[in-house]
Design a protein around this motif. Structure first.
Motif, short mmCIF file in Angstrom:
data_model
loop_
_atom_site.label_atom_id
_atom_site.label_comp_id
_atom_site.label_asym_id
_atom_site.label_seq_id
_atom_site.Cartn_x
_atom_site.Cartn_y
_atom_site.Cartn_z
N GLN A 102 -5.38 3.16 -5.75
CA GLN A 102 -4.06 3.16 -5.09
C GLN A 102 -3.12 4.26 -5.57
O GLN A 102 -2.33 4.78 -4.78
CB GLN A 102 -3.39 1.79 -5.27
CG GLN A 102 -4.09 0.66 -4.52
CD GLN A 102 -4.99 -0.14 -5.43
OE1 GLN A 102 -5.73 0.42 -6.25
NE2 GLN A 102 -4.93 -1.46 -5.31
N TYR A 105 -4.42 7.57 -4.01
CA TYR A 105 -4.22 7.66 -2.56
C TYR A 105 -2.78 7.40 -2.14
O TYR A 105 -2.46 7.46 -0.96
CB TYR A 105 -5.16 6.67 -1.85
CG TYR A 105 -6.61 7.04 -2.04
CD1 TYR A 105 -7.14 8.19 -1.46
CD2 TYR A 105 -7.46 6.26 -2.83
CE1 TYR A 105 -8.46 8.55 -1.64
CE2 TYR A 105 -8.78 6.62 -3.03
CZ TYR A 105 -9.28 7.76 -2.43
OH TYR A 105 -10.59 8.11 -2.63
N GLY A 106 -1.91 7.12 -3.13
CA GLY A 106 -0.50 6.89 -2.85
C GLY A 106 0.35 8.01 -3.42
O GLY A 106 0.45 9.08 -2.83
N ALA A 110 0.77 11.91 -2.07
CA ALA A 110 2.07 12.34 -1.55
C ALA A 110 2.51 13.63 -2.24
O ALA A 110 3.06 14.55 -1.61
CB ALA A 110 3.11 11.25 -1.76
N TYR A 120 -2.37 15.66 4.33
CA TYR A 120 -2.20 14.22 4.52
C TYR A 120 -0.96 13.97 5.37
O TYR A 120 -0.06 14.81 5.44
CB TYR A 120 -2.04 13.51 3.17
CG TYR A 120 -3.21 13.64 2.24
CD1 TYR A 120 -4.49 13.22 2.61
CD2 TYR A 120 -3.05 14.18 0.97
CE1 TYR A 120 -5.56 13.35 1.75
CE2 TYR A 120 -4.12 14.31 0.10
CZ TYR A 120 -5.37 13.90 0.49
OH TYR A 120 -6.43 14.02 -0.37
N ARG A 121 -0.90 12.80 5.98
CA ARG A 121 0.29 12.42 6.74
C ARG A 121 1.31 11.86 5.74
O ARG A 121 1.08 10.81 5.14
CB ARG A 121 -0.07 11.37 7.79
CG ARG A 121 -1.01 11.89 8.86
CD ARG A 121 -1.44 10.78 9.79
NE ARG A 121 -0.29 10.12 10.42
CZ ARG A 121 -0.37 8.95 11.05
NH1 ARG A 121 -1.52 8.31 11.13
NH2 ARG A 121 0.71 8.43 11.60
N GLU A 123 4.14 10.23 5.89
CA GLU A 123 4.63 8.86 6.05
C GLU A 123 3.59 7.83 5.62
O GLU A 123 3.92 6.76 5.09
CB GLU A 123 5.06 8.60 7.50
CG GLU A 123 3.95 8.66 8.54
CD GLU A 123 3.63 10.06 9.05
OE1 GLU A 123 2.91 10.17 10.05
OE2 GLU A 123 4.11 11.05 8.43
N GLU A 124 2.33 8.18 5.79
CA GLU A 124 1.25 7.26 5.43
C GLU A 124 1.08 7.17 3.91
O GLU A 124 1.02 6.07 3.35
CB GLU A 124 -0.05 7.72 6.08
CG GLU A 124 -1.23 6.80 5.87
CD GLU A 124 -2.46 7.28 6.65
OE1 GLU A 124 -3.51 7.43 6.01
OE2 GLU A 124 -2.34 7.52 7.86
N VAL A 125 1.02 8.31 3.23
CA VAL A 125 0.80 8.29 1.79
C VAL A 125 2.04 7.81 1.04
O VAL A 125 1.93 7.16 -0.01
CB VAL A 125 0.30 9.66 1.27
CG1 VAL A 125 -1.11 9.93 1.77
CG2 VAL A 125 1.24 10.79 1.65
N ALA A 127 4.14 5.55 2.18
CA ALA A 127 4.11 4.09 2.32
C ALA A 127 3.11 3.47 1.36
O ALA A 127 3.38 2.42 0.74
CB ALA A 127 3.76 3.71 3.77
N ARG A 128 1.96 4.10 1.21
CA ARG A 128 0.96 3.61 0.25
C ARG A 128 1.52 3.64 -1.17
O ARG A 128 1.28 2.73 -1.97
CB ARG A 128 -0.30 4.48 0.30
CG ARG A 128 -1.27 4.09 1.37
CD ARG A 128 -2.63 4.72 1.04
NE ARG A 128 -3.29 5.08 2.29
CZ ARG A 128 -3.79 6.27 2.58
NH1 ARG A 128 -3.71 7.25 1.70
NH2 ARG A 128 -4.38 6.48 3.72
#
Length: 203
Positions: A102, A105-106, A110, A120-121, A123-125, A127-128
């Motif tokens: 986590q 990938y978070g 980012a 990477y997107r 907003e996705e990373v 949020a993670r």
């Protein structure tokens, strides 16, 4: 010991941080990632995955940051940093898995967007990142460090990318316990800071 590293790699920093916390004399060997040194034959002979960090302990080669933490704790018999008791060892291993999962990938992902232009997107990373940081915040409700009252390799493994999460536009203000935990790590004897990059919220 020699540590092959890059100053902007959080994985490399966690290995360097632990060496310093343990007071181990070591030589830092800069690997020029921008010039592709990690993909050249000489480095691939040390780590076929082509990643920093790599520890060379008088010919014993250890690749992977978490593996280096475990190696150092075991070699130096530092059960204070890596407990032997089954339940305590399992708790530390759980957080090493979080660091490789986590956290990678978070907040780490980012930061890769802003520091290295990774595709990477955001907003996705981001949020993670907030998802795992909220869990860390909850973990610290009744303890000073991730696995209890004293620091372990779990704290070392999570520190670097968590501390620099704002560089990836991940705001740490909602997490007061987490910020206090970062400060406790930074107050440990031998602490060495992870190089800052003026990007994201840290710009």
């Amino acid at each position: 010991m020699k540590l092959y590293h890059h100053p902007l790699s959080g994985h490399a920093h966690r290995a360097r941080l632990f060496l310093n916390l343990l007071g181990v004399d070591h030589e830092l060997v800069h690997v020029d990632l921008a010039q592709g040194a990690h993909k050249q034959a000489a480095f691939l002979a040390l780590n076929p995955f082509g990643q920093v960090p790599v520890l060379d302990d008088d010919g014993t080669i250890v690749a992977d940051s978490n593996a280096i933490l475990v190696y150092l704790a075991k070699k130096l018999q530092r059960s204070d940093w890596l407990p032997e008791a089954p339940a305590a060892a399992a708790e530390v291993q759980r957080w090493l898995s979080v660091a490789a999962g986590q956290i990678a990938y978070g907040p780490a992902a980012a930061r890769l967007v802003t520091v290295f232009g990774a595709p990477y997107r955001p907003e996705e990373v981001i949020a993670r990142a907030h998802g795992i940081l909220a869990l860390v915040e909850a973990q610290l409700a009744d303890r000073s460090f991730l696995a209890g009252a004293a620091p372990t390799v779990a704290d070392v493994a999570l520190y670097s990318y968590t501390a620099r999460a704002p560089e990836g536009n991940v705001d740490l203000q909602p997490y007061p316990r987490l910020r206090a935990w970062l400060a406790r790590i930074e107050a440990l004897p031998g602490f060495v800071a992870f190089d800052r990059t003026p990007v994201g919220l840290a710009a």
